[in-house]
Design a protein around this motif. Structure first.
Motif, PDB file in Angstrom:
ATOM      1  N   PRO A 142      26.551 -15.577  19.880  1.00 40.04           N
ATOM      2  CA  PRO A 142      27.244 -16.626  20.619  1.00 40.04           C
ATOM      3  C   PRO A 142      27.929 -17.622  19.684  1.00 40.04           C
ATOM      4  O   PRO A 142      27.436 -17.919  18.596  1.00 40.04           O
ATOM      5  CB  PRO A 142      26.120 -17.312  21.393  1.00 40.04           C
ATOM      6  CG  PRO A 142      24.921 -17.139  20.512  1.00 40.04           C
ATOM      7  CD  PRO A 142      25.096 -15.770  19.904  1.00 40.04           C
ATOM      8  N   THR A 143      29.068 -18.132  20.136  1.00 37.31           N
ATOM      9  CA  THR A 143      29.745 -19.190  19.404  1.00 37.31           C
ATOM     10  C   THR A 143      29.128 -20.525  19.799  1.00 37.31           C
ATOM     11  O   THR A 143      28.372 -20.610  20.782  1.00 37.31           O
ATOM     12  CB  THR A 143      31.244 -19.217  19.737  1.00 37.31           C
ATOM     13  OG1 THR A 143      31.392 -19.556  21.126  1.00 37.31           O
ATOM     14  CG2 THR A 143      31.919 -17.884  19.442  1.00 37.31           C
TER      15      THR A 143
ATOM     16  N   VAL B 170      29.170 -15.382  29.919  1.00 38.17           N
ATOM     17  CA  VAL B 170      29.728 -16.169  28.818  1.00 38.17           C
ATOM     18  C   VAL B 170      29.762 -15.375  27.515  1.00 38.17           C
ATOM     19  O   VAL B 170      30.722 -15.461  26.756  1.00 38.17           O
ATOM     20  CB  VAL B 170      28.921 -17.482  28.649  1.00 38.17           C
ATOM     21  CG1 VAL B 170      29.357 -18.247  27.417  1.00 38.17           C
ATOM     22  CG2 VAL B 170      29.056 -18.347  29.889  1.00 38.17           C
ATOM     23  N   CYS B 171      28.733 -14.590  27.262  1.00 36.89           N
ATOM     24  CA  CYS B 171      28.604 -13.822  26.013  1.00 36.89           C
ATOM     25  C   CYS B 171      28.542 -12.338  26.361  1.00 36.89           C
ATOM     26  O   CYS B 171      27.479 -11.817  26.687  1.00 36.89           O
ATOM     27  CB  CYS B 171      27.341 -14.225  25.265  1.00 36.89           C
ATOM     28  SG  CYS B 171      27.216 -15.964  24.886  1.00 36.89           S
ATOM     29  N   THR B 172      29.648 -11.674  26.258  1.00 32.90           N
ATOM     30  CA  THR B 172      29.708 -10.278  26.695  1.00 32.90           C
ATOM     31  C   THR B 172      28.967  -9.319  25.776  1.00 32.90           C
ATOM     32  O   THR B 172      28.720  -8.181  26.156  1.00 32.90           O
ATOM     33  CB  THR B 172      31.177  -9.828  26.836  1.00 32.90           C
ATOM     34  OG1 THR B 172      31.837 -10.010  25.584  1.00 32.90           O
ATOM     35  CG2 THR B 172      31.886 -10.627  27.918  1.00 32.90           C
ATOM     36  N   ASP B 173      28.587  -9.766  24.581  1.00 30.68           N
ATOM     37  CA  ASP B 173      27.895  -8.872  23.645  1.00 30.68           C
ATOM     38  C   ASP B 173      26.373  -8.978  23.719  1.00 30.68           C
ATOM     39  O   ASP B 173      25.676  -8.393  22.909  1.00 30.68           O
ATOM     40  CB  ASP B 173      28.359  -9.152  22.212  1.00 30.68           C
ATOM     41  CG  ASP B 173      27.883 -10.494  21.668  1.00 30.68           C
ATOM     42  OD1 ASP B 173      27.598 -11.409  22.479  1.00 30.68           O
ATOM     43  OD2 ASP B 173      27.812 -10.645  20.441  1.00 30.68           O
ATOM     44  N   VAL B 174      25.842  -9.691  24.697  1.00 29.59           N
ATOM     45  CA  VAL B 174      24.402  -9.936  24.764  1.00 29.59           C
ATOM     46  C   VAL B 174      23.644  -8.697  25.240  1.00 29.59           C
ATOM     47  O   VAL B 174      24.086  -7.975  26.130  1.00 29.59           O
ATOM     48  CB  VAL B 174      24.092 -11.159  25.663  1.00 29.59           C
ATOM     49  CG1 VAL B 174      24.420 -10.882  27.110  1.00 29.59           C
ATOM     50  CG2 VAL B 174      22.648 -11.600  25.508  1.00 29.59           C
TER      51      VAL B 174
ATOM     52  N   LEU C 160      16.590 -19.866  23.984  1.00 26.69           N
ATOM     53  CA  LEU C 160      17.233 -18.933  24.911  1.00 26.69           C
ATOM     54  C   LEU C 160      16.781 -17.511  24.619  1.00 26.69           C
ATOM     55  O   LEU C 160      16.453 -16.751  25.537  1.00 26.69           O
ATOM     56  CB  LEU C 160      18.762 -19.014  24.793  1.00 26.69           C
ATOM     57  CG  LEU C 160      19.442 -20.188  25.449  1.00 26.69           C
ATOM     58  CD1 LEU C 160      20.923 -20.206  25.080  1.00 26.69           C
ATOM     59  CD2 LEU C 160      19.281 -20.141  26.955  1.00 26.69           C
ATOM     60  N   GLU C 161      16.768 -17.150  23.352  1.00 28.13           N
ATOM     61  CA  GLU C 161      16.360 -15.791  22.961  1.00 28.13           C
ATOM     62  C   GLU C 161      14.931 -15.507  23.389  1.00 28.13           C
ATOM     63  O   GLU C 161      14.634 -14.417  23.899  1.00 28.13           O
ATOM     64  CB  GLU C 161      16.514 -15.623  21.445  1.00 28.13           C
ATOM     65  CG  GLU C 161      17.957 -15.622  21.003  1.00 28.13           C
ATOM     66  CD  GLU C 161      18.156 -15.745  19.514  1.00 28.13           C
ATOM     67  OE1 GLU C 161      19.303 -15.549  19.077  1.00 28.13           O
ATOM     68  OE2 GLU C 161      17.197 -16.042  18.766  1.00 28.13           O
TER      69      GLU C 161
ATOM     70  N   ASP D 193      14.385 -13.125  26.600  1.00 31.83           N
ATOM     71  CA  ASP D 193      14.200 -11.844  25.903  1.00 31.83           C
ATOM     72  C   ASP D 193      15.524 -11.264  25.402  1.00 31.83           C
ATOM     73  O   ASP D 193      15.831 -10.087  25.605  1.00 31.83           O
ATOM     74  CB  ASP D 193      13.483 -10.831  26.801  1.00 31.83           C
ATOM     75  CG  ASP D 193      12.059 -11.245  27.097  1.00 31.83           C
ATOM     76  OD1 ASP D 193      11.409 -11.803  26.188  1.00 31.83           O
ATOM     77  OD2 ASP D 193      11.591 -11.015  28.220  1.00 31.83           O
ATOM     78  N   ILE D 194      16.310 -12.100  24.741  1.00 28.20           N
ATOM     79  CA  ILE D 194      17.578 -11.654  24.162  1.00 28.20           C
ATOM     80  C   ILE D 194      17.271 -11.001  22.817  1.00 28.20           C
ATOM     81  O   ILE D 194      16.630 -11.594  21.956  1.00 28.20           O
ATOM     82  CB  ILE D 194      18.547 -12.832  23.975  1.00 28.20           C
ATOM     83  CG1 ILE D 194      18.890 -13.443  25.337  1.00 28.20           C
ATOM     84  CG2 ILE D 194      19.804 -12.384  23.241  1.00 28.20           C
ATOM     85  CD1 ILE D 194      19.662 -14.741  25.265  1.00 28.20           C
ATOM     86  N   VAL D 195      17.730  -9.776  22.658  1.00 27.98           N
ATOM     87  CA  VAL D 195      17.453  -9.055  21.409  1.00 27.98           C
ATOM     88  C   VAL D 195      18.677  -8.976  20.497  1.00 27.98           C
ATOM     89  O   VAL D 195      18.529  -8.764  19.296  1.00 27.98           O
ATOM     90  CB  VAL D 195      16.903  -7.633  21.674  1.00 27.98           C
ATOM     91  CG1 VAL D 195      15.536  -7.709  22.325  1.00 27.98           C
ATOM     92  CG2 VAL D 195      17.850  -6.812  22.522  1.00 27.98           C
ATOM     93  N   GLN D 196      19.867  -9.159  21.071  1.00 24.84           N
ATOM     94  CA  GLN D 196      21.062  -9.100  20.231  1.00 24.84           C
ATOM     95  C   GLN D 196      22.189  -9.883  20.893  1.00 24.84           C
ATOM     96  O   GLN D 196      22.451  -9.707  22.087  1.00 24.84           O
ATOM     97  CB  GLN D 196      21.507  -7.653  20.032  1.00 24.84           C
ATOM     98  CG  GLN D 196      22.727  -7.507  19.155  1.00 24.84           C
ATOM     99  CD  GLN D 196      23.116  -6.046  19.000  1.00 24.84           C
ATOM    100  OE1 GLN D 196      22.281  -5.147  19.112  1.00 24.84           O
ATOM    101  NE2 GLN D 196      24.377  -5.802  18.744  1.00 24.84           N
ATOM    102  N   TRP D 197      22.844 -10.752  20.108  1.00 25.93           N
ATOM    103  CA  TRP D 197      24.034 -11.458  20.567  1.00 25.93           C
ATOM    104  C   TRP D 197      24.582 -12.288  19.429  1.00 25.93           C
ATOM    105  O   TRP D 197      23.888 -12.556  18.458  1.00 25.93           O
ATOM    106  CB  TRP D 197      23.775 -12.288  21.799  1.00 25.93           C
ATOM    107  CG  TRP D 197      22.858 -13.489  21.638  1.00 25.93           C
ATOM    108  CD1 TRP D 197      21.833 -13.650  20.753  1.00 25.93           C
ATOM    109  CD2 TRP D 197      22.886 -14.675  22.408  1.00 25.93           C
ATOM    110  NE1 TRP D 197      21.211 -14.852  20.933  1.00 25.93           N
ATOM    111  CE2 TRP D 197      21.844 -15.511  21.938  1.00 25.93           C
ATOM    112  CE3 TRP D 197      23.663 -15.140  23.443  1.00 25.93           C
ATOM    113  CZ2 TRP D 197      21.584 -16.770  22.484  1.00 25.93           C
ATOM    114  CZ3 TRP D 197      23.385 -16.388  23.976  1.00 25.93           C
ATOM    115  CH2 TRP D 197      22.361 -17.177  23.502  1.00 25.93           C
TER     116      TRP D 197
END
Length: 81
Positions: A20-21, A49-53, A9-10, A14-18
């Motif tokens: 997830p549970t 789903v992941c508000t901190d992404v 997924l990252e 291109d997810i740089v910060q999260w």
């Protein structure tokens, strides 16, 4: 949850910060498994789903990455059951 799925997924989105549970990752994997034709909407679903992404802003997706992501999502859901 399968760490390979999180890593894919990252890479694919291109997810740089999260942070997830396991439950959030499973929700995302189920969404991908149930809606493989809507892979362009997955980043929006991840944000819900992941508000901190945080995503790296880039254009376009590599379809080969997304096809592999479908396979990894299916495997993650099956392993969770």
């Amino acid at each position: 949850m399968n760490t390979v799925f999180k890593s894919e997924l990252e890479r694919a989105y291109d997810i740089v910060q999260w942070t997830p549970t396991e439950e959030q990752l499973l929700k995302i994997a189920k969404f991908i498994k149930e809606h493989p034709e809507q892979l362009r909407l997955v980043s929006g679903y991840i944000s819900e789903v992941c508000t901190d992404v945080l995503f790296y802003a880039a254009e376009g997706y590599d379809n080969s990455d997304l096809n592999y992501l479908i396979a990894v999502a299916i495997k993650a859901v099956e392993e969770a059951n």
